[in-house]
Each structure stands twice: as C-alpha cells, then as structure tokens.
Design a protein around this motif. Structure first.
Motif, PDB file in Angstrom:
ATOM      1  N   VAL A 136       0.854  -1.185   0.000  1.00 26.75           N
ATOM      2  CA  VAL A 136       0.000   0.000   0.000  1.00 26.75           C
ATOM      3  C   VAL A 136       0.895   1.241   0.000  1.00 26.75           C
ATOM      4  CG1 VAL A 136      -1.815   1.257   1.219  1.00 26.75           C
ATOM      5  CG2 VAL A 136      -1.766  -1.261   1.289  1.00 26.75           C
ATOM      6  N   TRP A 137       0.782   2.045  -1.062  1.00 24.69           N
ATOM      7  CA  TRP A 137       1.589   3.252  -1.207  1.00 24.69           C
ATOM      8  C   TRP A 137       0.688   4.482  -1.228  1.00 24.69           C
ATOM      9  CZ3 TRP A 137       6.893   3.833  -1.374  1.00 24.69           C
ATOM     10  CH2 TRP A 137       7.633   2.642  -1.420  1.00 24.69           C
ATOM     11  N   PHE A 138       1.184   5.574  -0.652  1.00 28.54           N
ATOM     12  CA  PHE A 138       0.542   6.876  -0.752  1.00 28.54           C
ATOM     13  C   PHE A 138       1.375   7.754  -1.681  1.00 28.54           C
ATOM     14  CE2 PHE A 138      -1.995   5.378   2.541  1.00 28.54           C
ATOM     15  CZ  PHE A 138      -2.928   6.314   2.969  1.00 28.54           C
ATOM     16  N   ALA A 139       0.702   8.620  -2.424  1.00 24.19           N
ATOM     17  CA  ALA A 139       1.386   9.523  -3.347  1.00 24.19           C
ATOM     18  C   ALA A 139       0.712  10.880  -3.319  1.00 24.19           C
ATOM     19  CB  ALA A 139       1.349   8.954  -4.772  1.00 24.19           C
ATOM     20  N   ASP A 140       1.505  11.946  -3.333  1.00 21.04           N
ATOM     21  CA  ASP A 140       0.944  13.286  -3.478  1.00 21.04           C
ATOM     22  C   ASP A 140       1.903  14.149  -4.291  1.00 21.04           C
ATOM     23  OD1 ASP A 140       2.908  14.127  -1.715  1.00 21.04           O
ATOM     24  OD2 ASP A 140       1.540  14.796  -0.156  1.00 21.04           O
ATOM     25  N   ASP A 141       1.670  15.467  -4.306  1.00 23.23           N
ATOM     26  CA  ASP A 141       2.403  16.369  -5.193  1.00 23.23           C
ATOM     27  C   ASP A 141       2.262  15.863  -6.635  1.00 23.23           C
ATOM     28  OD1 ASP A 141       3.967  18.434  -6.119  1.00 23.23           O
ATOM     29  OD2 ASP A 141       5.878  17.495  -5.566  1.00 23.23           O
ATOM     30  N   LEU A 142       1.002  15.720  -7.060  1.00 25.07           N
ATOM     31  CA  LEU A 142       0.692  15.087  -8.342  1.00 25.07           C
ATOM     32  C   LEU A 142       0.732  16.083  -9.496  1.00 25.07           C
ATOM     33  CD1 LEU A 142      -2.375  12.835  -7.381  1.00 25.07           C
ATOM     34  CD2 LEU A 142       0.053  12.260  -7.307  1.00 25.07           C
ATOM     35  N   SER A 143       1.189  15.592 -10.638  1.00 24.05           N
ATOM     36  CA  SER A 143       1.111  16.346 -11.891  1.00 24.05           C
ATOM     37  C   SER A 143       0.557  15.428 -12.957  1.00 24.05           C
ATOM     38  CB  SER A 143       2.491  16.879 -12.298  1.00 24.05           C
ATOM     39  OG  SER A 143       3.420  15.823 -12.459  1.00 24.05           O
ATOM     40  N   LEU A 144      -0.340  15.962 -13.777  1.00 26.45           N
ATOM     41  CA  LEU A 144      -1.056  15.136 -14.749  1.00 26.45           C
ATOM     42  C   LEU A 144      -0.398  15.210 -16.116  1.00 26.45           C
ATOM     43  CD1 LEU A 144      -3.487  13.344 -15.397  1.00 26.45           C
ATOM     44  CD2 LEU A 144      -4.815  15.426 -15.843  1.00 26.45           C
ATOM     45  N   GLY A 145      -0.206  14.012 -16.702  1.00 27.37           N
ATOM     46  CA  GLY A 145       0.306  13.904 -18.062  1.00 27.37           C
ATOM     47  C   GLY A 145      -0.565  12.953 -18.866  1.00 27.37           C
ATOM     48  N   GLU A 146       0.058  12.175 -19.715  1.00 28.37           N
ATOM     49  CA  GLU A 146      -0.664  11.245 -20.584  1.00 28.37           C
ATOM     50  C   GLU A 146      -0.541   9.834 -20.051  1.00 28.37           C
ATOM     51  OE1 GLU A 146      -0.702   9.794 -25.293  1.00 28.37           O
ATOM     52  OE2 GLU A 146       0.626  11.402 -24.607  1.00 28.37           O
ATOM     53  N   ARG A 147      -1.666   9.127 -19.982  1.00 26.54           N
ATOM     54  CA  ARG A 147      -1.612   7.755 -19.513  1.00 26.54           C
ATOM     55  C   ARG A 147      -1.305   6.808 -20.667  1.00 26.54           C
ATOM     56  NH1 ARG A 147      -7.683   5.584 -18.063  1.00 26.54           N
ATOM     57  NH2 ARG A 147      -8.707   6.125 -20.026  1.00 26.54           N
ATOM     58  N   HIS A 148      -0.852   5.603 -20.307  1.00 27.52           N
ATOM     59  CA  HIS A 148      -0.446   4.607 -21.301  1.00 27.52           C
ATOM     60  C   HIS A 148      -0.973   3.244 -20.863  1.00 27.52           C
ATOM     61  CE1 HIS A 148       2.341   7.563 -23.066  1.00 27.52           C
ATOM     62  NE2 HIS A 148       2.639   7.879 -21.818  1.00 27.52           N
ATOM     63  N   LEU A 149      -2.234   2.988 -21.164  1.00 29.92           N
ATOM     64  CA  LEU A 149      -2.848   1.729 -20.764  1.00 29.92           C
ATOM     65  C   LEU A 149      -2.235   0.556 -21.511  1.00 29.92           C
ATOM     66  CD1 LEU A 149      -6.622   2.750 -20.651  1.00 29.92           C
ATOM     67  CD2 LEU A 149      -5.061   2.472 -18.716  1.00 29.92           C
ATOM     68  N   ASP A 150      -2.190  -0.603 -20.839  1.00 29.96           N
ATOM     69  CA  ASP A 150      -1.751  -1.825 -21.498  1.00 29.96           C
ATOM     70  C   ASP A 150      -2.753  -2.212 -22.578  1.00 29.96           C
ATOM     71  OD1 ASP A 150       0.440  -2.019 -19.829  1.00 29.96           O
ATOM     72  OD2 ASP A 150      -0.587  -3.333 -18.391  1.00 29.96           O
ATOM     73  N   GLU A 151      -2.281  -2.993 -23.546  1.00 33.56           N
ATOM     74  CA  GLU A 151      -3.177  -3.485 -24.591  1.00 33.56           C
ATOM     75  C   GLU A 151      -4.279  -4.332 -23.955  1.00 33.56           C
ATOM     76  OE1 GLU A 151      -3.043  -6.114 -28.733  1.00 33.56           O
ATOM     77  OE2 GLU A 151      -1.184  -5.612 -27.665  1.00 33.56           O
ATOM     78  N   GLY A 152      -5.515  -4.050 -24.324  1.00 32.74           N
ATOM     79  CA  GLY A 152      -6.644  -4.788 -23.779  1.00 32.74           C
ATOM     80  C   GLY A 152      -7.104  -4.306 -22.417  1.00 32.74           C
ATOM     81  N   GLU A 153      -6.561  -3.176 -21.949  1.00 33.24           N
ATOM     82  CA  GLU A 153      -6.945  -2.620 -20.647  1.00 33.24           C
ATOM     83  C   GLU A 153      -7.870  -1.429 -20.860  1.00 33.24           C
ATOM     84  OE1 GLU A 153      -4.652  -1.693 -16.469  1.00 33.24           O
ATOM     85  OE2 GLU A 153      -3.696  -1.008 -18.308  1.00 33.24           O
ATOM     86  N   PHE A 154      -9.018  -1.442 -20.181  1.00 33.79           N
ATOM     87  CA  PHE A 154     -10.014  -0.385 -20.317  1.00 33.79           C
ATOM     88  C   PHE A 154     -10.452   0.042 -18.914  1.00 33.79           C
ATOM     89  CE2 PHE A 154     -10.244  -3.210 -23.936  1.00 33.79           C
ATOM     90  CZ  PHE A 154     -10.206  -2.349 -25.020  1.00 33.79           C
ATOM     91  N   LEU A 155     -10.286   1.307 -18.607  1.00 34.71           N
ATOM     92  CA  LEU A 155     -10.728   1.801 -17.307  1.00 34.71           C
ATOM     93  C   LEU A 155     -10.960   3.304 -17.363  1.00 34.71           C
ATOM     94  CD1 LEU A 155      -8.075   3.307 -15.777  1.00 34.71           C
ATOM     95  CD2 LEU A 155      -7.345   0.928 -15.650  1.00 34.71           C
ATOM     96  N   ASP A 156     -11.860   3.773 -16.509  1.00 34.41           N
ATOM     97  CA  ASP A 156     -12.132   5.202 -16.356  1.00 34.41           C
ATOM     98  C   ASP A 156     -11.365   5.721 -15.148  1.00 34.41           C
ATOM     99  OD1 ASP A 156     -13.946   5.158 -18.441  1.00 34.41           O
ATOM    100  OD2 ASP A 156     -15.676   4.843 -17.128  1.00 34.41           O
ATOM    101  N   VAL A 157     -10.828   6.916 -15.266  1.00 27.09           N
ATOM    102  CA  VAL A 157     -10.170   7.594 -14.147  1.00 27.09           C
ATOM    103  C   VAL A 157     -11.072   8.744 -13.700  1.00 27.09           C
ATOM    104  CG1 VAL A 157      -8.138   8.878 -13.387  1.00 27.09           C
ATOM    105  CG2 VAL A 157      -7.889   6.984 -15.010  1.00 27.09           C
ATOM    106  N   PHE A 158     -11.281   8.884 -12.393  1.00 27.95           N
ATOM    107  CA  PHE A 158     -12.083   9.982 -11.879  1.00 27.95           C
ATOM    108  C   PHE A 158     -11.557  10.354 -10.500  1.00 27.95           C
ATOM    109  CE2 PHE A 158     -13.958   6.218 -10.109  1.00 27.95           C
ATOM    110  CZ  PHE A 158     -14.561   6.592  -8.914  1.00 27.95           C
ATOM    111  N   THR A 159     -12.086  11.390  -9.905  1.00 31.84           N
ATOM    112  CA  THR A 159     -11.681  11.791  -8.561  1.00 31.84           C
ATOM    113  C   THR A 159     -12.885  11.756  -7.637  1.00 31.84           C
ATOM    114  OG1 THR A 159     -12.036  14.156  -8.959  1.00 31.84           O
ATOM    115  CG2 THR A 159      -9.850  13.263  -9.476  1.00 31.84           C
ATOM    116  N   ALA A 160     -12.604  11.549  -6.364  1.00 37.08           N
ATOM    117  CA  ALA A 160     -13.681  11.483  -5.372  1.00 37.08           C
ATOM    118  C   ALA A 160     -13.160  12.001  -4.044  1.00 37.08           C
ATOM    119  CB  ALA A 160     -14.184  10.050  -5.221  1.00 37.08           C
ATOM    120  N   THR A 161     -14.065  12.481  -3.218  1.00 39.76           N
ATOM    121  CA  THR A 161     -13.698  12.916  -1.876  1.00 39.76           C
ATOM    122  C   THR A 161     -13.680  11.710  -0.935  1.00 39.76           C
ATOM    123  OG1 THR A 161     -15.983  13.309  -1.162  1.00 39.76           O
ATOM    124  CG2 THR A 161     -14.825  15.140  -2.265  1.00 39.76           C
TER     125      THR A 161
END
Length: 201
Positions: A136-161
């Motif tokens: 289990v890892w925590f991450a912050d100080d985030l910057s957004l770039g381009e994602r690179h999904l694996d072949e055959g991988e489908f997912l939605d990214v969203f944010t939540a409180t």
C-alpha cells in the motif's frame, strides 16, 4: 473434550500450527498466475491437500490531489462480472520493486506522476487460496500527463472525496477489499494516528 480459554496474547511459537510441505505440483501455469496442489503434513501428523494460486505480488496507490480529492478508477472485473471502484493498482513485474511498480502503474493507468511517496504497509487479500501480497503506497504532489494503458486494458479515471468513498463503502457500492484497506490507512493517517514516512522522488 473441553476447550482451553483463549489466550490474551499471541504465543511465542507457532510450531503447533504449522503445516509442512511433503509434495508440490503445478496444476496450471497461465500468463501470470500459477495453480499449485501440495500435500502437507498437519500438526497432528495427518496429511491433507492444499490448493492455492501463486501470484507475483502487487501494489496499490492512494493518490491525493492538492484539494484532498483522491484519484480513483472504474474497471470491469471479469471474475465477478462487475465494474468496480478502486484505487489504482497493478502487479509487480519480475524483479521490480514496490516503489518502481507504484510509479509505473500510477502513470500508465491514470497519467499522474507524484513528487512524494510513502509506503504505508502490506496486505494479504486472499490468504485462504493465494500467495498475493499487496504493498500500500501513498502519493501526493501530483502532476497530470498522458496515460499509457496496457493493450486490452479499459478503465475510467475519476476523482472522489473521502466522504464520497466512505458513503459508497457504507452503501455497498465500493466493495473492493484492497481499496477498503486503503481507505482504512487514509482515515488513520488523516486522523494523525498512523504517520507516514514521505520521500521525495
């Protein structure tokens, strides 16, 4: 036969509980999972069969945006035939360390890079039938770039409180075990009870 009273603390030794492997065979080898069947000696001298899945291990990332919202995913999980709400996660490649895997998976799946990381702990999600260990890892100080999904991988990214995730857990909309554990760590950390050792990368 009467039972003894439960102990109030863990015993110094677990020798009376251990099972020793007598034989081990690979029943099936897939792309990244292996099914094994072992014959074991029980603590009382009898023998039994144990079937289990060998898993390479994985990481999960609790990624926190500057406003406190959390980076989440929605992904269809075929074994349960449901689209699940999850923290970003992925399996370890051969020889890969946990932090390197967490960095890679967060970028590939969400497009985010993190300037700070902290390892919270580990979990064994399915101890009855698999060797899987999730860091289990925590991450912050985030910057957004381009994602690179694996072949055959489908997912939605969203944010939540945090509150939204708590509500979804209560209402049965969020049932993924690793994400529930991630929420437990998040709640304890934000309450000041479980500190994290952050590192800048």
């Amino acid at each position: 036969m009467s039972q003894s009273e439960p102990s109030s603390s863990a015993p110094a030794s677990d020798a009376h509980l251990r099972e020793d492997t007598l034989t081990s065979e690979a029943v099936y080898r897939g792309h990244f999972l292996e099914l094994r069947r072992d014959r074991v000696a029980l603590p009382d001298g009898r023998e039994a069969t144990r079937e289990y899945v060998v898993h390479p291990g994985a990481v999960m990332i609790v990624a926190i945006l500057p406003d406190g919202r959390l980076v989440m995913e929605r992904q269809f999980r075929y074994p349960v035939r449901q689209t699940m709400i999850e923290f970003p996660a992925g399996k370890l490649d051969a020889g890969e360390g946990g932090l390197a895997c967490a960095q890679r998976e967060l970028l590939e799946e969400t497009g985010y890079r993190a300037g700070r990381w902290a390892k919270a702990g580990v979990m064994h999600p399915v101890i009855g039938y698999a060797t899987e260990v999730i860091e289990v890892w925590f991450a912050d100080d985030l910057s957004l770039g381009e994602r690179h999904l694996d072949e055959g991988e489908f997912l939605d990214v969203f944010t939540a409180t945090q509150q939204e995730l708590e509500d979804w857990m209560r209402d049965g909309q969020l049932t993924d075990a690793k994400t529930v554990v991630g929420m437990m760590w998040l709640l304890q950390w934000r309450a000041g009870r479980w500190p994290l050792q952050w590192q800048t990368v």
